[in-house]
Design a protein around this motif. Structure first.
Motif, PDB file in Angstrom:
ATOM      1  N   GLU A  92       9.227 -20.921  30.576  1.00  0.00           N
ATOM      2  CA  GLU A  92       9.287 -22.045  29.332  1.00  0.00           C
ATOM      3  C   GLU A  92      10.346 -21.860  28.687  1.00  0.00           C
ATOM      4  O   GLU A  92      11.347 -21.181  27.991  1.00  0.00           O
ATOM      5  CB  GLU A  92       8.704 -21.495  28.461  1.00  0.00           C
ATOM      6  N   GLY A  93      11.100 -23.018  28.905  1.00  0.00           N
ATOM      7  CA  GLY A  93      12.714 -23.517  28.783  1.00  0.00           C
ATOM      8  C   GLY A  93      13.128 -22.824  29.386  1.00  0.00           C
ATOM      9  O   GLY A  93      13.187 -22.355  30.963  1.00  0.00           O
ATOM     10  N   LYS A  94      14.471 -21.738  28.868  1.00  0.00           N
ATOM     11  CA  LYS A  94      15.344 -20.920  29.581  1.00  0.00           C
ATOM     12  C   LYS A  94      14.810 -19.964  29.758  1.00  0.00           C
ATOM     13  O   LYS A  94      15.085 -18.832  30.652  1.00  0.00           O
ATOM     14  CB  LYS A  94      16.287 -20.395  29.006  1.00  0.00           C
ATOM     15  N   ILE A  95      13.362 -19.170  29.289  1.00  0.00           N
ATOM     16  CA  ILE A  95      13.101 -17.526  29.324  1.00  0.00           C
ATOM     17  C   ILE A  95      11.729 -17.729  30.269  1.00  0.00           C
ATOM     18  O   ILE A  95      11.348 -18.902  30.068  1.00  0.00           O
ATOM     19  CB  ILE A  95      11.616 -17.685  27.715  1.00  0.00           C
ATOM     20  N   ILE A  96      11.382 -16.886  31.007  1.00  0.00           N
ATOM     21  CA  ILE A  96      10.574 -16.756  31.847  1.00  0.00           C
ATOM     22  C   ILE A  96       9.294 -15.371  31.713  1.00  0.00           C
ATOM     23  O   ILE A  96       9.600 -14.782  31.332  1.00  0.00           O
ATOM     24  CB  ILE A  96      11.232 -16.691  33.496  1.00  0.00           C
ATOM     25  N   TYR A  97       8.709 -16.009  31.851  1.00  0.00           N
ATOM     26  CA  TYR A  97       7.395 -14.875  30.818  1.00  0.00           C
ATOM     27  C   TYR A  97       6.960 -14.040  32.238  1.00  0.00           C
ATOM     28  O   TYR A  97       6.315 -14.852  32.894  1.00  0.00           O
ATOM     29  CB  TYR A  97       6.012 -15.580  30.239  1.00  0.00           C
ATOM     30  N   TYR A  98       6.399 -13.208  31.965  1.00  0.00           N
ATOM     31  CA  TYR A  98       5.393 -11.999  33.291  1.00  0.00           C
ATOM     32  C   TYR A  98       4.747 -12.026  33.050  1.00  0.00           C
ATOM     33  O   TYR A  98       4.204 -11.421  31.486  1.00  0.00           O
ATOM     34  CB  TYR A  98       6.779 -10.920  33.555  1.00  0.00           C
ATOM     35  N   SER A  99       3.624 -11.934  33.614  1.00  0.00           N
ATOM     36  CA  SER A  99       1.965 -11.439  33.166  1.00  0.00           C
ATOM     37  C   SER A  99       1.501 -10.726  34.538  1.00  0.00           C
ATOM     38  O   SER A  99       1.875 -10.712  35.477  1.00  0.00           O
ATOM     39  CB  SER A  99       1.230 -12.647  32.687  1.00  0.00           C
ATOM     40  N   LEU A 100       0.096  -9.830  34.387  1.00  0.00           N
ATOM     41  CA  LEU A 100      -0.637  -9.553  35.433  1.00  0.00           C
ATOM     42  C   LEU A 100      -1.063 -10.991  36.636  1.00  0.00           C
ATOM     43  O   LEU A 100      -1.561 -11.129  36.162  1.00  0.00           O
ATOM     44  CB  LEU A 100      -1.198  -8.385  34.886  1.00  0.00           C
ATOM     45  N   ASP A 101      -0.922 -10.303  37.587  1.00  0.00           N
ATOM     46  CA  ASP A 101      -1.176 -10.964  38.962  1.00  0.00           C
ATOM     47  C   ASP A 101      -3.000 -10.522  39.082  1.00  0.00           C
ATOM     48  O   ASP A 101      -3.295 -11.646  40.164  1.00  0.00           O
ATOM     49  CB  ASP A 101      -0.576 -11.429  39.239  1.00  0.00           C
ATOM     50  N   ASP A 102      -3.224  -9.972  38.923  1.00  0.00           N
ATOM     51  CA  ASP A 102      -3.521  -9.120  39.298  1.00  0.00           C
ATOM     52  C   ASP A 102      -4.634  -7.967  38.889  1.00  0.00           C
ATOM     53  O   ASP A 102      -4.884  -7.304  37.902  1.00  0.00           O
ATOM     54  CB  ASP A 102      -3.964  -8.115  41.078  1.00  0.00           C
ATOM     55  N   ASP A 103      -6.204  -8.013  39.202  1.00  0.00           N
ATOM     56  CA  ASP A 103      -7.290  -7.059  38.693  1.00  0.00           C
ATOM     57  C   ASP A 103      -7.252  -5.780  39.140  1.00  0.00           C
ATOM     58  O   ASP A 103      -7.388  -4.625  38.547  1.00  0.00           O
ATOM     59  CB  ASP A 103      -8.779  -7.552  38.495  1.00  0.00           C
ATOM     60  N   HIS A 104      -7.221  -5.662  40.655  1.00  0.00           N
ATOM     61  CA  HIS A 104      -6.918  -4.314  40.988  1.00  0.00           C
ATOM     62  C   HIS A 104      -5.887  -3.610  40.066  1.00  0.00           C
ATOM     63  O   HIS A 104      -6.236  -2.791  40.435  1.00  0.00           O
ATOM     64  CB  HIS A 104      -6.657  -4.937  42.417  1.00  0.00           C
ATOM     65  N   VAL A 105      -4.998  -4.189  40.146  1.00  0.00           N
ATOM     66  CA  VAL A 105      -3.691  -3.003  39.260  1.00  0.00           C
ATOM     67  C   VAL A 105      -4.455  -1.760  38.190  1.00  0.00           C
ATOM     68  O   VAL A 105      -4.040  -0.815  37.995  1.00  0.00           O
ATOM     69  CB  VAL A 105      -2.419  -4.366  38.661  1.00  0.00           C
ATOM     70  N   LYS A 106      -5.594  -2.667  37.480  1.00  0.00           N
ATOM     71  CA  LYS A 106      -5.790  -2.290  36.209  1.00  0.00           C
ATOM     72  C   LYS A 106      -6.805  -1.147  37.075  1.00  0.00           C
ATOM     73  O   LYS A 106      -6.845   0.040  36.543  1.00  0.00           O
ATOM     74  CB  LYS A 106      -6.038  -3.065  35.316  1.00  0.00           C
ATOM     75  N   LYS A 107      -7.235  -1.428  37.866  1.00  0.00           N
ATOM     76  CA  LYS A 107      -8.648   0.017  38.583  1.00  0.00           C
ATOM     77  C   LYS A 107      -7.532   0.161  38.855  1.00  0.00           C
ATOM     78  O   LYS A 107      -7.894   1.826  38.726  1.00  0.00           O
ATOM     79  CB  LYS A 107      -9.113  -0.984  39.309  1.00  0.00           C
ATOM     80  N   VAL A 108      -6.655   0.595  39.953  1.00  0.00           N
ATOM     81  CA  VAL A 108      -6.045   1.077  40.983  1.00  0.00           C
ATOM     82  C   VAL A 108      -5.277   1.918  39.531  1.00  0.00           C
ATOM     83  O   VAL A 108      -5.650   3.368  39.476  1.00  0.00           O
ATOM     84  CB  VAL A 108      -5.109   0.947  41.317  1.00  0.00           C
ATOM     85  N   PHE A 109      -4.306   1.696  38.696  1.00  0.00           N
ATOM     86  CA  PHE A 109      -3.861   2.440  36.911  1.00  0.00           C
ATOM     87  C   PHE A 109      -4.887   3.244  36.475  1.00  0.00           C
ATOM     88  O   PHE A 109      -5.066   4.416  36.427  1.00  0.00           O
ATOM     89  CB  PHE A 109      -3.834   1.606  36.929  1.00  0.00           C
ATOM     90  N   HIS A 110      -6.332   2.852  36.637  1.00  0.00           N
ATOM     91  CA  HIS A 110      -7.729   3.786  35.747  1.00  0.00           C
ATOM     92  C   HIS A 110      -7.563   4.739  36.358  1.00  0.00           C
ATOM     93  O   HIS A 110      -8.298   5.895  36.009  1.00  0.00           O
ATOM     94  CB  HIS A 110      -8.392   3.461  35.018  1.00  0.00           C
ATOM     95  N   GLU A 111      -7.824   4.936  37.436  1.00  0.00           N
ATOM     96  CA  GLU A 111      -8.054   5.556  39.164  1.00  0.00           C
ATOM     97  C   GLU A 111      -7.248   7.101  39.235  1.00  0.00           C
ATOM     98  O   GLU A 111      -7.459   8.231  38.800  1.00  0.00           O
ATOM     99  CB  GLU A 111      -8.661   5.386  39.965  1.00  0.00           C
ATOM    100  N   GLY A 112      -6.115   6.282  39.027  1.00  0.00           N
ATOM    101  CA  GLY A 112      -4.593   7.046  39.175  1.00  0.00           C
ATOM    102  C   GLY A 112      -4.658   8.078  37.700  1.00  0.00           C
ATOM    103  O   GLY A 112      -4.650   9.376  37.695  1.00  0.00           O
ATOM    104  N   LEU A 113      -4.454   7.430  35.997  1.00  0.00           N
ATOM    105  CA  LEU A 113      -5.005   8.150  35.250  1.00  0.00           C
ATOM    106  C   LEU A 113      -6.164   9.201  35.287  1.00  0.00           C
ATOM    107  O   LEU A 113      -6.287  10.381  34.942  1.00  0.00           O
ATOM    108  CB  LEU A 113      -4.970   6.911  34.210  1.00  0.00           C
ATOM    109  N   ASN A 114      -7.360   9.081  36.005  1.00  0.00           N
ATOM    110  CA  ASN A 114      -8.317  10.136  35.607  1.00  0.00           C
ATOM    111  C   ASN A 114      -7.992  10.607  36.636  1.00  0.00           C
ATOM    112  O   ASN A 114      -8.357  12.255  36.019  1.00  0.00           O
ATOM    113  CB  ASN A 114      -9.788   9.097  36.829  1.00  0.00           C
ATOM    114  N   HIS A 115      -7.008  10.898  38.151  1.00  0.00           N
ATOM    115  CA  HIS A 115      -7.005  11.778  38.755  1.00  0.00           C
ATOM    116  C   HIS A 115      -6.178  13.333  38.169  1.00  0.00           C
ATOM    117  O   HIS A 115      -6.099  13.511  37.730  1.00  0.00           O
ATOM    118  CB  HIS A 115      -6.774  11.811  39.923  1.00  0.00           C
TER     119      HIS A 115
END
Lengths: 119, 119
Positions: A92-115
């Motif tokens: 967006e103009g000079k600024i570049i916005y990043y965001s998550l690209d994948d739902d697996h990311v959250k799942k992997v993340f939460h399994e890690g937290l569970n562990h």
DNA sequence: TTAACATATGAACATATATTCATATGTTGT
DNA sequence: ACAACATATGAATATATGTTCATATGTTAA
């Protein structure tokens, strides 16, 4: 011709099991890709970036501010996350916005937290 | 007293967002533990070991045979897996059998597989 | 076109990590 | 007690990786 001294020979005890497990092993490429994928999660900086992006999309300098790191370091890590399709971006103009690209990311993340919570 | 030349100041654009995301960030220890946990998955040798143990419990030399690696290397990696409670072991005479210690392992694993298949 | 800004990138450096080698520990059968 | 075996471990080495610094790229506004 075989040498008479044979070193480093791998000795196994349960030949049947070894054969069976060896046959069912994942393909080399799959193994490497998997390891590569998890390697991305194996760094506190990248974990922080991902967790930040769970909340909302952010631009590079804001991420740097959140992590209290310089822009270059963040940019390098974002490139790694981008290359592994874990984050995407829009300009967006000079600024570049990043965001998550994948739902697996959250799942992997939460399994890690569970562990780590249950051990 | 402030220096008149201020270097490396982190400039952010969206102060509100930064504050909000910073406040919701995970605790430092949790972050480090998480990164440590995933780091364990981030190596092809350990991935192979874990995948082998998905099939059945195995002794060290059989694992070495499956991976075609020497006993020492496998033992070093097993120690890492053991320390992170990903595998457990039981002794039967001279032989030590390793097996998976945690259900999260499989889940994490499969989310990883999902990701690399869909990207 | 130029200045100011947001981001990206290459090179250098420091640190972390995996494997190997040699050897130690612990168990079994004689 | 001793030899044979299964596994563990410390030290050394080679390689991988993260951060920093300097600088390049690309965008906007004047």
């Amino acid at each position: 011709m075989k040498k008479d001294i044979e070193v480093c020979e791998i000795q196994c005890i349960h030949e049947e099991d070894v054969k069976e497990v060896k046959d069912s092993m994942l393909e080399p490429n799959t193994l490497l890709d998997l390891a590569e994928f998890f390697k991305v999660f194996g760094d506190a900086t990248r974990i922080k970036i991902l967790y930040a992006l769970f909340q909302k999309e952010m631009c590079v300098c804001d991420i740097a501010a959140v992590l209290d790191m310089n822009q270059s370091a963040v940019s390098h890590q974002l490139r790694i996350l981008k290359n592994h399709r874990l984050v995407k971006f829009r300009r967006e103009g000079k600024i570049i916005y990043y965001s998550l690209d994948d739902d697996h990311v959250k799942k992997v993340f939460h399994e890690g937290l569970n562990h780590i919570e249950h051990s």
